[in-house]
Design a protein around this motif. Structure first.
Motif, PDB file in Angstrom:
ATOM      1  N   ARG A   1       9.712   2.046  -2.166  1.00  0.00           N
ATOM      2  CA  ARG A   1       9.948   1.158  -1.026  1.00  0.00           C
ATOM      3  C   ARG A   1       9.035  -0.062  -1.024  1.00  0.00           C
ATOM      4  NH1 ARG A   1       7.616   5.044   3.810  1.00  0.00           N
ATOM      5  NH2 ARG A   1       5.512   5.149   2.963  1.00  0.00           N
ATOM      6  N   ILE A   2       7.897  -0.005  -1.754  1.00  0.00           N
ATOM      7  CA  ILE A   2       7.052  -1.208  -1.763  1.00  0.00           C
ATOM      8  C   ILE A   2       7.382  -2.126  -2.934  1.00  0.00           C
ATOM      9  CG2 ILE A   2       5.164  -0.154  -0.476  1.00  0.00           C
ATOM     10  CD1 ILE A   2       3.669   0.198  -3.111  1.00  0.00           C
TER      11      ILE A   2
ATOM     12  N   ARG B   1       1.483   9.709   1.539  1.00  0.00           N
ATOM     13  CA  ARG B   1       2.824   9.188   1.239  1.00  0.00           C
ATOM     14  C   ARG B   1       3.478   8.495   2.410  1.00  0.00           C
ATOM     15  NH1 ARG B   1       3.495  14.576  -2.042  1.00  0.00           N
ATOM     16  NH2 ARG B   1       2.241  13.916  -3.791  1.00  0.00           N
ATOM     17  N   GLY B   2       3.337   9.042   3.615  1.00  0.00           N
ATOM     18  CA  GLY B   2       3.830   8.301   4.777  1.00  0.00           C
ATOM     19  C   GLY B   2       5.331   8.119   4.805  1.00  0.00           C
TER      20      GLY B   2
ATOM     21  N   GLU C   1      16.861   4.347   4.992  1.00  0.00           N
ATOM     22  CA  GLU C   1      16.060   3.604   5.971  1.00  0.00           C
ATOM     23  C   GLU C   1      14.598   3.516   5.547  1.00  0.00           C
ATOM     24  OE1 GLU C   1      18.256   4.384  10.243  1.00  0.00           O
ATOM     25  OE2 GLU C   1      17.112   6.020   9.365  1.00  0.00           O
TER      26      GLU C   1
ATOM     27  N   PHE D   1       0.843  -1.199   0.000  1.00  0.00           N
ATOM     28  CA  PHE D   1       0.000   0.000   0.000  1.00  0.00           C
ATOM     29  C   PHE D   1       0.869   1.237   0.000  1.00  0.00           C
ATOM     30  CE2 PHE D   1      -2.669   2.813   2.966  1.00  0.00           C
ATOM     31  CZ  PHE D   1      -3.434   3.320   1.933  1.00  0.00           C
TER      32      PHE D   1
ATOM     33  N   LEU E   1      14.357   0.873   2.868  1.00  0.00           N
ATOM     34  CA  LEU E   1      14.563  -0.508   3.301  1.00  0.00           C
ATOM     35  C   LEU E   1      13.601  -0.925   4.409  1.00  0.00           C
ATOM     36  CD1 LEU E   1      18.479  -0.642   3.300  1.00  0.00           C
ATOM     37  CD2 LEU E   1      16.881  -1.312   1.493  1.00  0.00           C
ATOM     38  N   LEU E   2      12.730  -0.018   4.817  1.00  0.00           N
ATOM     39  CA  LEU E   2      11.864  -0.316   5.969  1.00  0.00           C
ATOM     40  C   LEU E   2      10.920  -1.499   5.738  1.00  0.00           C
ATOM     41  CD1 LEU E   2      11.109   0.782   8.878  1.00  0.00           C
ATOM     42  CD2 LEU E   2       9.096   1.692   7.733  1.00  0.00           C
ATOM     43  N   PRO E   3      10.109  -1.488   4.661  1.00  0.00           N
ATOM     44  CA  PRO E   3       9.145  -2.590   4.533  1.00  0.00           C
ATOM     45  C   PRO E   3       9.878  -3.913   4.373  1.00  0.00           C
ATOM     46  CG  PRO E   3       8.553  -0.767   3.095  1.00  0.00           C
ATOM     47  CD  PRO E   3       9.940  -0.492   3.591  1.00  0.00           C
ATOM     48  N   PRO E   4       9.590  -4.886   5.217  1.00  0.00           N
ATOM     49  CA  PRO E   4      10.301  -6.159   5.126  1.00  0.00           C
ATOM     50  C   PRO E   4       9.928  -6.896   3.841  1.00  0.00           C
ATOM     51  CG  PRO E   4       8.590  -6.252   6.811  1.00  0.00           C
ATOM     52  CD  PRO E   4       8.617  -4.853   6.312  1.00  0.00           C
TER      53      PRO E   4
ATOM     54  N   ARG F   1      10.436  -3.478  -3.460  1.00  0.00           N
ATOM     55  CA  ARG F   1      11.426  -4.513  -3.156  1.00  0.00           C
ATOM     56  C   ARG F   1      10.876  -5.622  -2.264  1.00  0.00           C
ATOM     57  NH1 ARG F   1      12.664  -2.967   1.421  1.00  0.00           N
ATOM     58  NH2 ARG F   1      14.057  -4.688   1.753  1.00  0.00           N
TER      59      ARG F   1
END
Ligand SMILES: Nc1ncnc2c1ncn2[C@@H]1O[C@H](COP(=O)(O)OP(=O)(O)O)[C@@H](O)[C@H]1O
Ligand SMILES: [Mg+2]
Lengths: 287, 248
Positions: free
Chosen positions: B161-162, B103-104, B113, B98, B116-119, B164
């Protein structure tokens, strides 16, 4: 001059406890949005666990440094799972009342069994004695407390500011909903964070046992000053709470030397001044 | 009506099995009843766009699918698995990602960071080189604080970021909102490329001129319901209706 250095050392020791405790409070506040009034009682439990380990299990100080934070941390995580988690979304006041109530109950139970006087806890053999530094005599245990606390504080800072786990923690402090929507189990992270903050308090309790003895009200007396430290430093910043903790300990020590009458109030006077000038604290963001 | 719209939608080629099936989805914010029975489908490899006026319930629809609206009923099936009662971390781990309207981007994290945050939830995510290939700006700003980026760069970071994580189904909420035309164009190219890579995308857009450059199908949301649906080929024929729906 000797007396000045002695007071400086006392200040650094107190500063170590202030830093460890306010660091835990800041971490907990960031993630749980709770002002943890149970912190002093959990600090006291850390000291008592060390006492029990030694006197009931023959387990020494070094193991207690490791085990007491884990045991009290688990107790804290149970508190979080069974009670604190239900406060999500409610006003700060509820968290404050609940944790204050927990503190009174825990302290009451210990007072019931152990009275109000202190139980002795011996300095471990390896840290007995002192060193003559030329300008002052340094009891080794006291030097150890300052150095070890500083190392633990900096390690905690590193964990939170520089690692991937810390990035999760910082992100979840800002926007837990989104972090969870990325697939991270945020409720579990909150529980572990509370465990970490509580563990730091328990560690401070173990460190203080050989210096201040083990007393049911040892936390209740200390925590009032720690809250003033937190107000001065601001809740928002990890490094801020470490520096403020040590700095206020030293300021208190210096006051004891230069103007002893004010040594018990200087922290509160500073708190009032900071509140007048910068209500969010020196390093804080708005709560 | 919604079901006929679904039936009319052009059948997708080869890979086009049903990925998302939303039936009778209702959602509430506290006491306010926002979604009143949403029905639509997304097939594998499609870009599906939800259109609708401000406040129609598009964001709430995406959030309900993601599991971040407290009270929701009905059925949401992802790859034939019911997720209406799942928590959002479970839903993310099933492969839905999501990108929120606001934007968050995290202020306390630097760009690296944030990125790379979303696992990683499964295999098959885009490698970092490919992400930097899509968004060269990000590579140069890796050490900046996340919120120091421009609006366009923040949007790119929020999408990057979503990519990867290995999630193959992306929900993008108004990715062009408030951005300059060149950047909107860049985001359009990105979405087209992601589609080529095999991602399935559920897009929310107010700007249907932009949407028409990337979408396969459209649904129109109004007052918490889907009131119409058509394919991109039918867009021209539906223009007048659309103008009325969207009040533009
Ligand atoms: N957090 C909220 N609390 C209460 N009402 C909300 C909230 N967010 C959105 N709404 C209401 O829900 C309706 C749908 O909003 P939303 O899904 O954001 O619309 P859209 O994305 O289509 O513009 C609007 O009437 C809006 O006012
Ligand atoms: Mg919206």
């Amino acid at each position: 001059m000797q007396a000045l250095y002695a007071q400086l050392l006392v200040g650094l020791i107190n500063g170590s406890f202030y830093a460890l405790l306010s660091l835990g409070l800041a971490v907990i506040f960031g993630m749980l949005n709770i002002i943890n009034f149970a912190h002093g009682a959990l600090y006291m439990m850390g000291a008592f666990v060390a006492y029990f380990l030694l006197n009931l299990g023959g387990i020494n100080y070094w193991w207690a440094l490791l085990l007491a934070p884990i045991i009290v941390g688990i107790f804290g995580m149970i508190l979080e799972r069974t009670m604190l988690q239900w406060l999500t979304g409610l006003d700060h006041l509820y968290g404050l009342l609940l944790t204050f109530g927990i503190a009174l109950i825990v302290q009451g139970v210990f007072q019931n069994y152990f009275g109000s006087s202190g139980l002795p806890y011996a300095i471990p053999d390896q840290l007995k004695g002192g060193m003559n530094l030329g300008f002052m005599f340094l009891p080794i245990y006291r030097g150890w407390v300052v150095v070890f606390s500083l190392v633990v504080c900096l390690a905690t800072w590193f964990l939170i500011e520089k690692t991937r786990l810390g990035a999760y923690l910082r992100a979840a402090t800002e926007n837990p909903t989104l972090v969870r929507a990325f697939g991270i189990n945020v409720p579990r992270m909150i529980t572990l964070t509370y465990g970490l903050g509580v563990g730091l308090a328990a560690l401070a309790g173990v460190l203080s046992a050989p210096i201040n003895q083990v007393r049911p009200l040892m936390g209740a007396d200390l925590i009032i000053v720690v809250f003033a430290v937190v107000v001065i430093g601001g809740m928002g910043s990890i490094m801020g709470s470490i520096i403020t903790g040590f700095a206020l300990g030293v300021i208190e020590g210096l006051t004891k030397y230069f103007y002893p009458e004010a040594s018990n109030t200087v922290v509160f006077v500073l708190m009032v001044l900071v509140l007048l000038v910068k209500p969010t604290g020196l390093t804080g963001r708005a709560a | 009506m919604p079901d006929t719209a679904v039936a009319e939608a052009p059948a997708k080629a080869a890979s086009g099995g049903n990925i998302l099936q939303v039936r009778n989805l209702e959602a509430w914010y506290g006491e306010s009843h926002i979604l009143h029975g949403i029905n639509f489908d997304v097939n594998a490899g499609e870009v599906v766009t939800l259109l609708g006026r401000n406040g129609a319930g598009k964001t709430t629809t995406l959030k309900s699918i993601m599991g971040i609206i407290g009270r929701r009923t009905g059925s949401v099936k992802f790859n034939n698995q019911e997720i209406i009662r799942a928590t959002s971390d479970k839903i993310a781990r099933m492969g839905i990602a999501f990108c929120p309207e606001e934007r968050g981007i995290f202020a306390s994290l630097d760009v690296r960071e944030n990125l790379l945050l979303p696992p990683v939830v499964r295999e098959g995510g885009l490698p970092l080189e490919q992400i930097f290939d899509l968004f060269p700006n990000l590579k140069e700003r890796l050490n900046s604080q996340g919120t120091k980026l421009s609006g366009g760069e923040q949007q790119m970071l929020a999408i990057a970021r979503i990519l990867r994580t290995g999630a193959s189904f992306l929900m993008l909420d108004e990715p062009t909102e408030g951005l300059a035309p060149v950047i909107i164009q860049q985001i359009g190219h990105t979405i087209a490329r992601l589609k080529k890579e095999g991602f399935t995308i559920l897009l929310v857009e107010q700007n249907f001129r932009f949407a028409s450059t990337v979408a396969d199908r459209y649904y129109v949301v109004e007052h918490g319901k889907i009131i119409d649906g058509f394919s991109n080929a039918e867009l021209a024929a539906n223009m007048d209706k659309l103008h009325t729906y969207l009040g533009v």
